[in-house]
Enzyme design. Sequence first.
Site, short mmCIF file in Angstrom:
data_model
loop_
_atom_site.label_atom_id
_atom_site.label_comp_id
_atom_site.label_asym_id
_atom_site.label_seq_id
_atom_site.Cartn_x
_atom_site.Cartn_y
_atom_site.Cartn_z
N GLU A 1 0.81 -1.22 0.00
CA GLU A 1 0.00 0.00 0.00
C GLU A 1 0.85 1.27 0.00
OE1 GLU A 1 -0.50 -2.63 1.87
OE2 GLU A 1 -2.57 -3.29 1.64
N PHE B 1 -10.93 -7.79 13.91
CA PHE B 1 -9.88 -8.21 12.97
C PHE B 1 -9.62 -7.10 11.95
CE2 PHE B 1 -8.73 -10.37 8.93
CZ PHE B 1 -7.47 -10.78 9.33
N GLN B 2 -8.36 -6.77 11.79
CA GLN B 2 -7.92 -5.71 10.87
C GLN B 2 -8.59 -4.37 11.14
OE1 GLN B 2 -8.01 -7.32 6.80
NE2 GLN B 2 -5.89 -8.01 7.12
N MET C 1 24.01 8.93 2.23
CA MET C 1 23.98 10.22 2.91
C MET C 1 24.30 10.05 4.40
SD MET C 1 23.82 13.40 2.50
CE MET C 1 22.88 14.14 1.17
N LYS D 1 -17.24 -1.17 6.18
CA LYS D 1 -17.68 -2.15 5.20
C LYS D 1 -19.21 -2.20 5.08
CE LYS D 1 -16.78 -6.90 3.74
NZ LYS D 1 -16.14 -8.18 4.10
#
Lengths: 164, 562
Positions: free
Chosen positions: B50, B112-113, B475, B162
Amino acid sequence: MAQLSTIAFLVENKPGVLFKVSNLFRRRGYNIESISVGPVENPELSRMTVSVKADSRILNQIVDQLDKMVEVIKVKRLDPMRTVAREMALFKIDTSDPMAREESLRHVNNYHGLILNIDPDFLIAEVTGDPATIDEFIEKTSPIGIEEMSRTGVTALEKGRLKL
Amino acid sequence: MVEMSGARAFVESLERQKAEIIFGVSGGAILPICDELWNSDLRFIMARHEQGAAHMADGFARASGRVGVCLATSGPGATNLVTGIATANIDSSPVVAFTGQVPLNMIGTDAFQEVDIIGVSASITKFNLQVRRPSEIPQAVKSAFYVASTGRHGCVLVDLPKDVQIAVEEIEFPEEVSFRGYNINLEPDGREMDWATTLLSNAKRPVIMAGGGVIASNASAELVKMAELLVAPVTTTLMGKGAMPCDHQLFAGQCGMHGTGEANLLVSEADVLLVVGARFSDRTTAKLEEFSPGAKVIHIDIDRSEVDKNIETVTRVIGDAKLALEGILSRMANTRFDTSRNGEWLKKLEKFRKQYAPPELSGNPHMRAPEVMRALRRALPREALVTTEVGQCQMWSALYFDAYAPRTFFSSGGLGTMGWGFPAAIGAKAARPDVPVVDIAGDGSFCMTENNLATCVEENLPVVVVVLNNRMLGMVAQWQRLFYGRRYFGVELGNSPDFVKLAEAYGAEGVRPETIDEFERAVRRAVKDDVTMVIDVQIDPEENVFPMVPPGKGLKDLLVEA
């Protein structure tokens, strides 16, 4: 120089807005002395009053940052000379000693407070005033024994025609 | 009004915004939306992570000037977007992120999630909101696009539970959205512009500093006009690169910690500094107290909260950069002023330019980064788009790769996100399939998001990745070399992976040129054949980026060698 100032602003009366406002203060490291919130005559809006200690550059930034928030509708730094600022505080005072009871009643009276509840050993008083007056009341009453207290934070309105 | 599901309303709202591409990764909490997308003409470009999707949307936005859209599921999908959102927002890139969320009745149960993405993203978005009913979706989508792409651009996140995607309701699509608390004031104040004009017309040593705001407001032509009228050297911030053609006589290069000698010294000696659409980042100003100490600063910006934040201004002009420059230009036309005295000032520009010209490098068995940058420029058409990763590769690009037009050079400026350049290049290619797109990378940065090679290949979005490979987080190593007694820690990457084989594993091309000529030929071939190619350019791990202003020093104290 850091000074205590009051910023008032109107916000959308929606869930999460108080979080976003306080999150902004946290994220930018601005210190909130007190914050008070409540709905206004238009139920879609709430008015917040924040008291902050900051120098004038930071104060301007706070106003600009708040103004940038989509949920903030109007924001203003209130001029103390043109503002009425009040705060309410509740005090529970230990009055098991009759002397203490007498003295605390006298203090509450002197500060035009109200006695809201009396128990055998405790009383609850309400004192309203500008924040400095409340500080003064606390200082005077502490020796008697403040069992518990709760302050609302400053709320304020500008005088005359001035408005947010 | 028609009855439809929240997911259907969502897709139709995107279509009404004229969105064509969504970058994303699917997942459980956005299944209803996926199912509607299956049935729509919107192009879904699938990232492999993502973070990549968010950077792609960002690259798309910067290259096209339109809103970039990314989509992820709830929980880990949403948190994986976070770096991309923060990167886009701090660089004022118009990106809208949509996240799935667990159903409303499960919010707050640690389902969940489930992640509180509204809380997580609050301080890295311009605005965010969660919809509670299908009928709120059209308004939410339209608002998101509106807020992201107006005023100072930024990132907006919309969280979509959802069950709200599934539920069916009467849906109305608003023609307009407005917020009581969101008023964009583009028109600058006339008096502010009058004062700016007075200061500028009396300037003897004027310098213009252009930031990303010039590009965002399409004000490059006005910027060049202003510079030529005032005979004022122009420096850009990293975000402003491309606002003025790098081959313009008045262009002094980048200013800042890795600024050119001429830019840093001219800014330090200016008597009037006109700053347009820049926010005085610490990488641009170096030590604040020593930043342009003798200058009266005029600050043009659309965001009032940036004025006087880091640098005290004498005059501010709040509003759109293009309108502000136009307004000042038209006032200058009616003002008598004398730029003949600026001849001396221009001589200084020439003098510093010569004095600080990068040395012609030879005699080192390795290819040198500045040389690679110049060869890349030769091999690319003027209209090619370039993104960069972060670190040495970024600063070499900023210093030695010339950009000729706005929206051709992109870099993660504010957040300095390693791994940004490659997916951003993919997004840019999706926006501009007609031009070559190159990511100038380091080996460390490229490894952070190289998995998006799969997206390049599968979605036919060819991107050239030039890996300046020094087997180091260069760097950080440079700082350890210069300021920490060469105690290398956490910077040595070794020889893994083999970038040629890595590219081949994904079905892309990989080459490892031995000379500058071979490198240039490889770039030309990748551009001609329009293929995804990873070019592994082995450079010296000891090579430093110079000039450099050491931390805590002022702009004029720049080092040109170790």
